[in-house]
Design a protein around this motif. Structure first.
Motif, mmCIF file in Angstrom:
data_model
loop_
_atom_site.group_PDB
_atom_site.id
_atom_site.type_symbol
_atom_site.label_atom_id
_atom_site.label_comp_id
_atom_site.label_asym_id
_atom_site.label_seq_id
_atom_site.Cartn_x
_atom_site.Cartn_y
_atom_site.Cartn_z
ATOM 1 N N LYS A 275 0.824 -1.194 0.000
ATOM 2 C CA LYS A 275 0.000 0.000 0.000
ATOM 3 C C LYS A 275 0.865 1.254 0.000
ATOM 4 C CE LYS A 275 -4.046 -1.774 2.507
ATOM 5 N NZ LYS A 275 -4.887 -1.560 3.718
ATOM 6 N N GLN A 276 0.254 2.366 -0.359
ATOM 7 C CA GLN A 276 0.986 3.622 -0.350
ATOM 8 C C GLN A 276 1.380 3.981 1.085
ATOM 9 O OE1 GLN A 276 -0.087 6.948 -2.967
ATOM 10 N NE2 GLN A 276 -0.360 8.202 -1.137
ATOM 11 N N PRO A 277 2.675 4.322 1.309
ATOM 12 C CA PRO A 277 3.112 4.713 2.663
ATOM 13 C C PRO A 277 2.396 5.964 3.140
ATOM 14 C CG PRO A 277 4.989 4.184 1.254
ATOM 15 C CD PRO A 277 3.793 4.261 0.357
ATOM 16 N N ALA A 278 2.378 6.144 4.448
ATOM 17 C CA ALA A 278 1.665 7.281 5.036
ATOM 18 C C ALA A 278 2.442 8.580 4.905
ATOM 19 C CB ALA A 278 1.375 6.996 6.508
ATOM 20 N N THR A 279 3.737 8.504 4.589
ATOM 21 C CA THR A 279 4.537 9.711 4.462
ATOM 22 C C THR A 279 4.127 10.518 3.238
ATOM 23 O OG1 THR A 279 6.209 8.394 3.340
ATOM 24 C CG2 THR A 279 6.552 8.818 5.672
ATOM 25 N N SER A 280 4.427 11.809 3.268
ATOM 26 C CA SER A 280 4.041 12.700 2.177
ATOM 27 C C SER A 280 5.159 12.776 1.138
ATOM 28 C CB SER A 280 3.748 14.107 2.729
ATOM 29 O OG SER A 280 3.400 14.991 1.678
ATOM 30 N N ARG A 281 4.920 12.163 -0.027
ATOM 31 C CA ARG A 281 5.856 12.196 -1.144
ATOM 32 C C ARG A 281 5.045 12.306 -2.444
ATOM 33 N NH1 ARG A 281 8.679 12.412 2.690
ATOM 34 N NH2 ARG A 281 10.737 11.485 3.070
ATOM 35 N N ALA A 282 5.710 12.726 -3.502
ATOM 36 C CA ALA A 282 5.031 12.855 -4.805
ATOM 37 C C ALA A 282 5.007 11.495 -5.490
ATOM 38 C CB ALA A 282 5.730 13.899 -5.661
ATOM 39 N N TYR A 283 4.329 10.546 -4.860
ATOM 40 C CA TYR A 283 4.298 9.192 -5.396
ATOM 41 C C TYR A 283 3.706 9.166 -6.801
ATOM 42 C CZ TYR A 283 5.224 7.838 -0.554
ATOM 43 O OH TYR A 283 5.784 7.692 0.690
ATOM 44 N N GLY A 284 4.371 8.444 -7.678
ATOM 45 C CA GLY A 284 3.965 8.392 -9.077
ATOM 46 C C GLY A 284 4.810 9.276 -9.958
ATOM 47 N N ARG A 285 5.562 10.184 -9.326
ATOM 48 C CA ARG A 285 6.470 11.065 -10.068
ATOM 49 C C ARG A 285 7.917 10.579 -9.943
ATOM 50 N NH1 ARG A 285 4.709 15.739 -12.192
ATOM 51 N NH2 ARG A 285 2.569 16.349 -11.745
ATOM 52 N N ASN A 286 8.702 10.922 -10.938
ATOM 53 C CA ASN A 286 10.101 10.538 -11.000
ATOM 54 C C ASN A 286 10.975 11.750 -10.697
ATOM 55 O OD1 ASN A 286 12.725 9.787 -11.811
ATOM 56 N ND2 ASN A 286 12.235 10.090 -13.979
ATOM 57 N N PRO A 287 11.668 11.781 -9.567
ATOM 58 C CA PRO A 287 12.519 12.933 -9.249
ATOM 59 C C PRO A 287 13.834 12.937 -10.025
ATOM 60 C CG PRO A 287 12.666 11.303 -7.511
ATOM 61 C CD PRO A 287 11.615 10.807 -8.471
ATOM 62 N N TYR A 288 14.049 11.915 -10.864
ATOM 63 C CA TYR A 288 15.286 11.814 -11.647
ATOM 64 C C TYR A 288 14.966 11.884 -13.141
ATOM 65 C CZ TYR A 288 16.660 9.842 -7.145
ATOM 66 O OH TYR A 288 16.868 9.630 -5.805
ATOM 67 N N GLN A 289 14.153 12.849 -13.515
ATOM 68 C CA GLN A 289 13.671 12.954 -14.889
ATOM 69 C C GLN A 289 14.817 12.956 -15.900
ATOM 70 O OE1 GLN A 289 11.057 16.263 -15.480
ATOM 71 N NE2 GLN A 289 10.743 15.866 -17.649
ATOM 72 N N GLY A 290 14.717 12.059 -16.884
ATOM 73 C CA GLY A 290 15.703 11.972 -17.955
ATOM 74 C C GLY A 290 17.008 11.313 -17.570
ATOM 75 N N TYR A 291 17.055 10.719 -16.381
ATOM 76 C CA TYR A 291 18.337 10.192 -15.902
ATOM 77 C C TYR A 291 18.849 9.031 -16.737
ATOM 78 C CZ TYR A 291 21.991 8.532 -12.778
ATOM 79 O OH TYR A 291 23.201 8.138 -12.258
ATOM 80 N N ASP A 292 17.955 8.138 -17.182
ATOM 81 C CA ASP A 292 18.452 6.954 -17.885
ATOM 82 C C ASP A 292 18.760 7.204 -19.367
ATOM 83 O OD1 ASP A 292 15.882 7.043 -18.883
ATOM 84 O OD2 ASP A 292 15.352 4.993 -18.328
ATOM 85 N N THR A 293 18.802 8.473 -19.743
ATOM 86 C CA THR A 293 19.319 8.826 -21.077
ATOM 87 C C THR A 293 20.420 9.886 -20.950
ATOM 88 O OG1 THR A 293 17.510 10.426 -21.344
ATOM 89 C CG2 THR A 293 17.199 8.250 -22.340
ATOM 90 N N SER A 294 20.884 10.106 -19.728
ATOM 91 C CA SER A 294 21.920 11.113 -19.507
ATOM 92 C C SER A 294 23.271 10.627 -20.013
ATOM 93 C CB SER A 294 22.014 11.466 -18.021
ATOM 94 O OG SER A 294 22.307 10.317 -17.259
ATOM 95 N N ALA A 295 24.158 11.566 -20.273
ATOM 96 C CA ALA A 295 25.470 11.212 -20.819
ATOM 97 C C ALA A 295 26.396 10.650 -19.762
ATOM 98 C CB ALA A 295 26.111 12.442 -21.468
ATOM 99 N N ARG A 296 26.199 11.069 -18.515
ATOM 100 C CA ARG A 296 27.106 10.620 -17.460
ATOM 101 C C ARG A 296 26.334 10.435 -16.162
ATOM 102 N NH1 ARG A 296 32.490 10.332 -17.389
ATOM 103 N NH2 ARG A 296 33.505 10.117 -15.366
#
Length: 323
Positions: free
Chosen positions: A200-221
Protein backbone atom coordinates in the motif's frame (compact mmCIF):
# COMPACT_ATOMS: atom_id res chain seq x y z
CA UNK A 1 59.82 27.99 -3.60
CA UNK A 2 56.50 29.79 -4.04
CA UNK A 3 55.54 27.25 -6.69
CA UNK A 4 56.47 24.38 -4.37
CA UNK A 5 54.34 25.87 -1.60
CA UNK A 6 51.42 26.20 -4.00
CA UNK A 7 51.78 22.53 -4.98
CA UNK A 8 51.97 21.43 -1.33
CA UNK A 9 48.88 23.49 -0.44
CA UNK A 10 47.01 22.00 -3.39
CA UNK A 11 47.94 18.48 -2.31
CA UNK A 12 46.85 19.27 1.24
CA UNK A 13 43.50 20.55 0.06
CA UNK A 14 42.98 17.43 -2.04
CA UNK A 15 44.08 14.89 0.54
CA UNK A 16 43.08 16.34 3.90
CA UNK A 17 39.30 15.96 3.45
CA UNK A 18 39.74 12.31 2.51
CA UNK A 19 41.85 11.64 5.60
CA UNK A 20 39.52 13.59 7.84
CA UNK A 21 36.23 12.19 6.57
CA UNK A 22 35.88 9.39 9.15
CA UNK A 23 36.39 11.95 11.90
CA UNK A 24 33.71 14.14 10.37
CA UNK A 25 31.34 11.20 9.89
CA UNK A 26 31.74 10.13 13.53
CA UNK A 27 29.57 13.06 14.52
CA UNK A 28 26.68 11.40 12.74
CA UNK A 29 27.90 7.81 13.15
CA UNK A 30 29.40 7.62 16.66
CA UNK A 31 29.16 3.81 16.94
CA UNK A 32 30.36 2.86 13.45
CA UNK A 33 33.78 1.19 13.49
CA UNK A 34 35.62 3.15 10.80
CA UNK A 35 38.87 1.36 11.57
CA UNK A 36 37.49 -1.71 9.81
CA UNK A 37 36.78 -1.33 6.09
CA UNK A 38 37.32 -3.04 2.75
CA UNK A 39 37.47 0.09 0.60
CA UNK A 40 40.80 1.42 -0.59
CA UNK A 41 40.20 5.13 -0.13
CA UNK A 42 37.61 7.18 1.73
CA UNK A 43 37.32 9.34 -1.38
CA UNK A 44 35.28 6.49 -2.89
CA UNK A 45 32.40 7.43 -0.60
CA UNK A 46 30.54 10.67 -1.32
CA UNK A 47 27.53 12.39 0.13
CA UNK A 48 24.47 12.01 -2.04
CA UNK A 49 22.85 15.04 -0.42
CA UNK A 50 20.38 13.71 2.16
CA UNK A 51 21.70 12.89 5.65
CA UNK A 52 21.36 9.57 7.44
CA UNK A 53 17.70 8.49 7.20
CA UNK A 54 17.01 11.57 5.09
CA UNK A 55 15.54 9.04 2.67
CA UNK A 56 13.35 7.06 5.08
CA UNK A 57 13.32 3.29 4.69
CA UNK A 58 9.99 1.54 5.24
CA UNK A 59 9.94 -0.89 8.17
CA UNK A 60 6.27 -1.80 8.52
CA UNK A 61 4.86 -2.10 4.99
CA UNK A 62 1.17 -2.74 4.62
CA UNK A 63 -0.35 -4.82 1.82
CA UNK A 64 -3.64 -5.37 0.08
CA UNK A 65 -4.97 -7.78 -2.54
CA UNK A 66 -3.90 -6.94 -6.08
CA UNK A 67 -7.55 -6.66 -7.14
CA UNK A 68 -8.08 -3.79 -4.69
CA UNK A 69 -5.19 -1.66 -5.98
CA UNK A 70 -6.44 1.40 -7.86
CA UNK A 71 -3.51 3.81 -7.92
CA UNK A 72 -1.06 2.02 -10.23
CA UNK A 73 -1.10 2.38 -14.00
CA UNK A 74 -0.84 -0.81 -16.05
CA UNK A 75 2.73 -0.20 -17.25
CA UNK A 76 4.17 1.02 -13.94
CA UNK A 77 7.12 -1.04 -12.67
CA UNK A 78 6.90 -3.12 -9.53
CA UNK A 79 9.57 -5.26 -7.89
CA UNK A 80 8.11 -8.73 -7.39
CA UNK A 81 9.18 -11.14 -4.65
CA UNK A 82 8.01 -14.75 -4.79
CA UNK A 83 8.78 -17.07 -1.89
CA UNK A 84 7.69 -20.70 -2.28
CA UNK A 85 4.34 -21.38 -0.69
CA UNK A 86 3.55 -17.70 -0.17
CA UNK A 87 1.50 -15.16 -2.10
CA UNK A 88 3.61 -13.09 -4.47
CA UNK A 89 4.26 -9.54 -3.31
CA UNK A 90 4.62 -6.48 -5.50
CA UNK A 91 6.59 -3.47 -4.26
CA UNK A 92 5.77 -0.53 -6.56
CA UNK A 93 8.77 1.44 -7.77
CA UNK A 94 6.68 4.61 -7.34
CA UNK A 95 7.26 4.07 -3.60
CA UNK A 96 10.74 2.56 -3.71
CA UNK A 97 12.08 5.49 -5.75
CA UNK A 98 11.38 7.69 -2.68
CA UNK A 99 12.26 5.21 0.09
CA UNK A 100 14.85 2.89 -1.52
CA UNK A 101 14.58 0.17 1.16
CA UNK A 102 11.65 -1.86 2.49
CA UNK A 103 12.35 -4.11 5.49
CA UNK A 104 9.71 -6.81 5.33
CA UNK A 105 9.02 -10.30 6.68
CA UNK A 106 7.27 -13.02 4.68
CA UNK A 107 6.11 -16.04 6.67
CA UNK A 108 8.89 -15.48 9.19
CA UNK A 109 11.55 -14.84 6.52
CA UNK A 110 13.09 -11.35 6.96
CA UNK A 111 13.91 -9.65 3.65
CA UNK A 112 15.14 -6.27 2.43
CA UNK A 113 13.70 -5.05 -0.86
CA UNK A 114 16.06 -2.39 -2.21
CA UNK A 115 16.13 -0.02 -5.17
CA UNK A 116 18.91 2.43 -6.04
CA UNK A 117 17.55 4.85 -8.67
CA UNK A 118 20.99 6.12 -9.64
CA UNK A 119 22.06 2.61 -10.69
CA UNK A 120 18.59 1.26 -11.55
CA UNK A 121 19.54 -1.58 -9.21
CA UNK A 122 16.61 -3.47 -7.69
CA UNK A 123 17.76 -6.30 -5.42
CA UNK A 124 16.12 -8.32 -2.66
CA UNK A 125 18.26 -9.65 0.20
CA UNK A 126 17.81 -12.09 3.06
CA UNK A 127 18.13 -10.05 6.29
CA UNK A 128 18.96 -13.15 8.31
CA UNK A 129 22.72 -13.39 8.77
CA UNK A 130 25.19 -15.18 11.03
CA UNK A 131 25.08 -11.97 13.09
CA UNK A 132 21.31 -12.09 13.51
CA UNK A 133 18.48 -10.36 11.67
CA UNK A 134 19.50 -6.93 10.39
CA UNK A 135 17.33 -3.90 9.70
CA UNK A 136 18.52 -1.57 6.96
CA UNK A 137 18.36 2.16 6.42
CA UNK A 138 19.64 4.65 3.84
CA UNK A 139 22.93 6.27 4.87
CA UNK A 140 22.79 9.19 2.44
CA UNK A 141 26.20 8.14 1.10
CA UNK A 142 27.06 6.92 -2.39
CA UNK A 143 29.90 4.81 -3.76
CA UNK A 144 30.20 4.61 -7.53
CA UNK A 145 26.82 6.37 -7.52
CA UNK A 146 25.28 3.38 -5.72
CA UNK A 147 23.41 3.63 -2.45
CA UNK A 148 25.31 2.82 0.73
CA UNK A 149 22.93 1.17 3.18
CA UNK A 150 23.52 0.74 6.91
CA UNK A 151 22.23 -1.74 9.44
CA UNK A 152 20.73 -0.40 12.66
CA UNK A 153 22.11 -3.22 14.78
CA UNK A 154 25.86 -2.58 14.22
CA UNK A 155 25.82 0.66 12.20
CA UNK A 156 27.95 -1.04 9.54
CA UNK A 157 27.74 0.29 5.98
CA UNK A 158 26.68 -1.93 3.08
CA UNK A 159 26.94 -1.64 -0.71
CA UNK A 160 23.46 -2.01 -2.14
CA UNK A 161 24.50 -3.38 -5.55
CA UNK A 162 26.66 -6.14 -4.09
CA UNK A 163 25.08 -6.79 -0.69
CA UNK A 164 28.49 -6.62 1.00
CA UNK A 165 29.40 -4.76 4.18
CA UNK A 166 32.17 -2.28 3.35
CA UNK A 167 32.62 -0.31 6.59
CA UNK A 168 32.19 -1.31 10.24
CA UNK A 169 32.28 -4.42 12.37
CA UNK A 170 30.52 -6.55 9.75
CA UNK A 171 32.92 -5.61 6.93
CA UNK A 172 33.24 -8.50 4.50
CA UNK A 173 29.87 -10.04 5.40
CA UNK A 174 27.72 -10.71 2.33
CA UNK A 175 23.94 -10.78 2.25
CA UNK A 176 22.22 -13.60 0.39
CA UNK A 177 20.53 -12.31 -2.75
CA UNK A 178 17.00 -13.65 -3.28
CA UNK A 179 15.19 -14.10 -6.62
CA UNK A 180 13.05 -11.08 -7.47
CA UNK A 181 12.33 -9.18 -10.66
CA UNK A 182 10.94 -5.94 -12.03
CA UNK A 183 7.81 -6.21 -14.14
CA UNK A 184 4.83 -4.08 -15.05
CA UNK A 185 1.87 -3.85 -12.70
CA UNK A 186 -0.38 -5.40 -15.37
CA UNK A 187 1.97 -8.40 -15.74
CA UNK A 188 1.87 -8.99 -11.98
CA UNK A 189 -1.88 -8.51 -11.76
CA UNK A 190 -2.75 -10.72 -14.70
CA UNK A 191 -0.57 -13.57 -13.44
CA UNK A 192 -1.96 -13.40 -9.90
CA UNK A 193 -5.52 -12.17 -10.43
CA UNK A 194 -6.56 -12.00 -6.79
CA UNK A 195 -3.86 -14.19 -5.26
CA UNK A 196 -1.12 -11.54 -5.15
CA UNK A 197 -0.39 -8.82 -2.62
CA UNK A 198 0.72 -5.28 -3.38
CA UNK A 199 2.31 -2.84 -0.96
CA UNK A 200 0.00 0.00 0.00
CA UNK A 201 0.99 3.62 -0.35
CA UNK A 202 3.11 4.71 2.66
CA UNK A 203 1.67 7.28 5.04
CA UNK A 204 4.54 9.71 4.46
CA UNK A 205 4.04 12.70 2.18
CA UNK A 206 5.86 12.20 -1.14
CA UNK A 207 5.03 12.86 -4.81
CA UNK A 208 4.30 9.19 -5.40
CA UNK A 209 3.96 8.39 -9.08
CA UNK A 210 6.47 11.07 -10.07
CA UNK A 211 10.10 10.54 -11.00
CA UNK A 212 12.52 12.93 -9.25
CA UNK A 213 15.29 11.81 -11.65
CA UNK A 214 13.67 12.95 -14.89
CA UNK A 215 15.70 11.97 -17.96
CA UNK A 216 18.34 10.19 -15.90
CA UNK A 217 18.45 6.95 -17.88
CA UNK A 218 19.32 8.83 -21.08
CA UNK A 219 21.92 11.11 -19.51
CA UNK A 220 25.47 11.21 -20.82
CA UNK A 221 27.11 10.62 -17.46
CA UNK A 222 25.94 9.14 -14.15
CA UNK A 223 25.53 11.32 -11.07
CA UNK A 224 28.59 11.54 -8.76
CA UNK A 225 30.49 8.91 -10.70
CA UNK A 226 34.13 9.37 -11.68
CA UNK A 227 35.02 5.80 -12.58
CA UNK A 228 35.66 4.15 -15.92
CA UNK A 229 32.91 3.94 -18.49
CA UNK A 230 31.83 0.46 -19.63
CA UNK A 231 33.65 -1.21 -22.56
CA UNK A 232 32.39 -2.29 -26.00
CA UNK A 233 30.85 1.12 -26.66
CA UNK A 234 28.00 0.40 -24.26
CA UNK A 235 26.24 3.49 -22.90
CA UNK A 236 26.89 4.00 -19.18
CA UNK A 237 23.14 4.06 -18.52
CA UNK A 238 22.26 1.14 -20.78
CA UNK A 239 20.45 -1.57 -18.83
CA UNK A 240 22.23 -4.89 -18.39
CA UNK A 241 21.09 -8.13 -16.79
CA UNK A 242 23.55 -9.11 -14.07
CA UNK A 243 23.75 -12.71 -12.93
CA UNK A 244 26.77 -13.20 -10.69
CA UNK A 245 29.74 -11.60 -12.44
CA UNK A 246 28.19 -11.75 -15.92
CA UNK A 247 26.23 -9.02 -17.69
CA UNK A 248 23.94 -9.32 -20.72
CA UNK A 249 22.85 -6.08 -22.44
CA UNK A 250 19.06 -5.89 -22.29
CA UNK A 251 19.11 -4.69 -25.90
CA UNK A 252 20.71 -7.98 -26.95
CA UNK A 253 18.13 -10.04 -25.05
CA UNK A 254 15.32 -8.03 -26.63
CA UNK A 255 16.69 -8.10 -30.17
CA UNK A 256 17.44 -11.83 -30.10
CA UNK A 257 14.07 -12.74 -28.63
CA UNK A 258 15.72 -14.14 -25.51
CA UNK A 259 19.04 -15.69 -24.59
CA UNK A 260 19.80 -19.26 -23.51
CA UNK A 261 23.40 -19.64 -22.37
CA UNK A 262 25.68 -20.06 -19.35
CA UNK A 263 23.06 -22.33 -17.80
CA UNK A 264 20.26 -19.75 -17.70
CA UNK A 265 17.40 -18.54 -19.88
CA UNK A 266 16.74 -14.81 -20.09
CA UNK A 267 13.50 -13.53 -21.60
CA UNK A 268 12.24 -10.05 -22.48
CA UNK A 269 8.61 -8.95 -22.69
CA UNK A 270 7.31 -5.49 -23.61
CA UNK A 271 5.03 -3.50 -21.35
CA UNK A 272 7.09 -2.02 -18.49
CA UNK A 273 7.73 1.72 -18.28
CA UNK A 274 11.10 3.13 -17.29
CA UNK A 275 10.87 4.72 -13.84
CA UNK A 276 13.77 7.06 -14.68
CA UNK A 277 12.60 8.62 -17.93
CA UNK A 278 9.76 11.16 -17.80
CA UNK A 279 8.42 13.19 -14.88
CA UNK A 280 5.44 10.84 -14.58
CA UNK A 281 6.62 7.25 -14.16
CA UNK A 282 3.68 5.77 -16.07
CA UNK A 283 4.58 7.91 -19.11
CA UNK A 284 8.10 6.53 -19.31
CA UNK A 285 9.23 4.73 -22.43
CA UNK A 286 8.82 0.96 -22.63
CA UNK A 287 11.99 -0.81 -21.41
CA UNK A 288 10.40 -4.23 -21.13
CA UNK A 289 10.47 -6.90 -18.45
CA UNK A 290 13.35 -9.30 -17.92
CA UNK A 291 12.91 -12.75 -16.38
CA UNK A 292 15.83 -15.06 -15.59
CA UNK A 293 15.29 -18.78 -15.01
CA UNK A 294 17.43 -21.88 -14.81
CA UNK A 295 17.05 -25.01 -16.95
CA UNK A 296 14.32 -26.25 -14.61
CA UNK A 297 12.29 -23.06 -14.93
CA UNK A 298 13.14 -21.74 -11.47
CA UNK A 299 13.66 -18.02 -10.97
CA UNK A 300 17.31 -16.99 -10.67
CA UNK A 301 18.53 -14.11 -8.52
CA UNK A 302 19.61 -11.26 -10.79
CA UNK A 303 19.64 -7.50 -11.19
CA UNK A 304 18.82 -5.23 -14.13
CA UNK A 305 21.24 -2.38 -13.54
CA UNK A 306 23.05 0.32 -15.46
CA UNK A 307 26.18 -0.75 -17.33
CA UNK A 308 28.48 1.70 -15.53
CA UNK A 309 27.54 0.20 -12.15
CA UNK A 310 28.27 -3.34 -13.30
CA UNK A 311 31.66 -2.24 -14.60
CA UNK A 312 32.41 -0.36 -11.36
CA UNK A 313 31.65 -3.25 -9.02
CA UNK A 314 32.64 -6.14 -11.30
CA UNK A 315 35.59 -4.67 -13.27
CA UNK A 316 36.77 -8.18 -14.18
CA UNK A 317 33.26 -9.39 -14.97
CA UNK A 318 32.21 -10.97 -18.26
CA UNK A 319 30.29 -8.96 -20.84
CA UNK A 320 27.90 -11.30 -22.65
CA UNK A 321 27.57 -9.24 -25.79
CA UNK A 322 27.18 -12.14 -28.23
CA UNK A 323 28.80 -12.29 -31.62
Amino acid sequence: MQRLIQIMVALLLVNTPALAEPDIWKQEWPTTNFSKTSIKSWTEILSGGPPKDGIPAINTPKFQSDVKEGRLEANEPVLTVAIAGQRERAYPIRYLIWHEIVNDTIDGAPIAVTFCPLCNSGVTFDRQTDHGVLTFGVSGKLRNSDMVMFDRETQSWWQQATGEAIVGNLTGTELKMLPSWMESWSQFRERNSGTGLVMKQPATSRAYGRNPYQGYDTSARPFLYNGEMPPHGISPVARVVRVGNKAWPVSRVRDEGGVDEAGIKISWEAGQASALDTDIIAKGRDVGTIRVRDDQGRDVAHDVMFAFAFHAFWPEGSWMIGR
